[in-house]
Design an enzyme around this catalytic site. Structure first.
Site, PDB file in Angstrom:
ATOM      1  N   GLU A 191       0.834  -1.207   0.000  1.00 47.14           N
ATOM      2  CA  GLU A 191       0.000   0.000   0.000  1.00 47.14           C
ATOM      3  C   GLU A 191       0.869   1.257   0.000  1.00 47.14           C
ATOM      4  OE1 GLU A 191      -2.682   2.647   3.016  1.00 47.14           O
ATOM      5  OE2 GLU A 191      -2.050   0.646   3.637  1.00 47.14           O
ATOM      6  N   ASP A 226       0.621   3.836  -3.066  1.00 44.74           N
ATOM      7  CA  ASP A 226       0.201   5.209  -2.815  1.00 44.74           C
ATOM      8  C   ASP A 226       1.122   6.195  -3.520  1.00 44.74           C
ATOM      9  OD1 ASP A 226      -1.264   7.347  -1.226  1.00 44.74           O
ATOM     10  OD2 ASP A 226       0.745   7.610  -0.434  1.00 44.74           O
ATOM     11  N   ASP A 260      -7.334   1.016   0.660  1.00 42.79           N
ATOM     12  CA  ASP A 260      -5.946   0.605   0.895  1.00 42.79           C
ATOM     13  C   ASP A 260      -5.541  -0.535  -0.031  1.00 42.79           C
ATOM     14  OD1 ASP A 260      -5.763   2.485   2.886  1.00 42.79           O
ATOM     15  OD2 ASP A 260      -5.923   1.066   4.544  1.00 42.79           O
ATOM     16  N   GLU A 306      -4.587   0.527  -3.543  1.00 40.86           N
ATOM     17  CA  GLU A 306      -3.207   1.001  -3.648  1.00 40.86           C
ATOM     18  C   GLU A 306      -2.213  -0.148  -3.552  1.00 40.86           C
ATOM     19  OE1 GLU A 306      -3.690   5.542  -1.914  1.00 40.86           O
ATOM     20  OE2 GLU A 306      -2.980   3.966  -0.568  1.00 40.86           O
TER      21      GLU A 306
END
Length: 216
Positions: A39, A43, A108, A111
C-alpha cells in the site's frame, strides 16, 4: 482472481497479489504478510501517475494541480476505483473483521494492488492501468469527497488563510431542528449550508465553498 486481466495485466507472482489482498486482521490470524508495505508503494505510484497526468493534460498552476489531484487521490476515490476493478470479493480479513470490510480497507487494497503491479511490470504498465481506471471519472468531473471540511482545509492550507464556521440560524422545534452555517475565509463568506445537525450544516457550507472555488 482474474480482475486485472481486463486491463491486460497477468501477474505471475500470485503470492504478491494475495498479499495485496490481505488485511492485517487476516495476517495476524494466519501468520502471513499483509498489504501495508505494498500500500505504501502503491500510494506513491498513484500520486506520481496522477501528478504527471494533470501536468501534461491540464494547464494549471501548481496550487490548482494540487487541489484537483486531491480530488482523485483520496480514500473515497480509491473506493470507487476498487468497485470498478472488481477485486472487493477477494479481500482477505480475519474473523473479527469479516462483517466490516469498510471503505478504508478497500481503498488501501486498491493502492496495494497497484504496488504489486508496479513491482512486476514497472511504471508504464502501472500508468496505463491506472489511467484506464480513473480517466473516465476525471473526464466526467466526478466529486468523491463526503468530508468537504477536510477538503476545503487542504485547499487553503498552502496559503495560510484563516478558516471559520459560523452558525447563523437555528429553526424548528427541539426534536426537529435545522441549522444554518456559513464558512468564512479571511473574513469573507465563501459558502453557506443547512443540515439537521450542526456537523451536517458545516459540511454543506464547506461543500458550497469548495464547489465555488473549483469553478474559478
Amino acid at each position: 482472481m482474474k480482475f486485472l486481466e481486463k486491463y491486460g495485466i497477468y501477474l505471475k507472482d500470485q503470492n504478491q497479489l494475495l498479499t495485496a489482498l490481505t488485511h492485517t486482521s487476516y495476517s495476524n490470524e494466519h501468520g502471513c504478510e499483509n498489504y501495508e508495505r505494498l500500500e505504501f508503494l502503491g500510494d506513491a505510484v498513484l500520486e506520481l501517475i496522477t501528478s504527471e497526468y494533470f501536468y501534461e493534460k491540464k494547464d494549471f498552476r501548481e496550487g490548482d494541480m494540487t487541489k484537483i489531484r486531491s480530488r482523485y487521490v483520496c480514500e473515497h476515490a480509491n473506493y470507487e476505483y476498487a468497485k470498478k476493478v472488481g477485486f472487493i470479493p477477494y479481500i482477505r480479513v480475519g474473523k473479527g473483521q469479516i462483517n466490516n470490510v469498510n471503505e478504508t480497507i478497500i481503498a488501501d487494497v486498491f493502492e496495494a494492488i497497484l504496488g504489486a503491479v508496479f513491482l512486476e511490470y514497472g511504471y508504464e504498465v502501472s500508468k496505463k492501468y491506472i489511467l484506464e481506471v480513473i480517466t473516465p471519472f476525471i473526464e466526467e468531473n466526478r466529486i468523491f469527497y463526503s468530508d468537504y471540511k477536510s477538503l476545503l482545509q487542504e485547499m487553503i492550507q498552502t496559503t495560510r488563510k484563516s478558516l471559520e464556521y459560523r452558525e447563523i440560524d437555528e429553526t424548528g422545534p427541539a426534536h426537529d431542528k435545522t441549522y444554518t452555517f456559513e464558512v468564512v475565509i479571511d473574513g469573507i463568506i465563501y459558502g453557506r449550508g443547512k443540515g439537521k445537525s450542526k456537523k451536517e450544516a458545516e459540511q454543506m457550507a464547506a461543500k458550497d465553498a469548495y464547489m465555488k472555488a473549483c469553478k474559478k
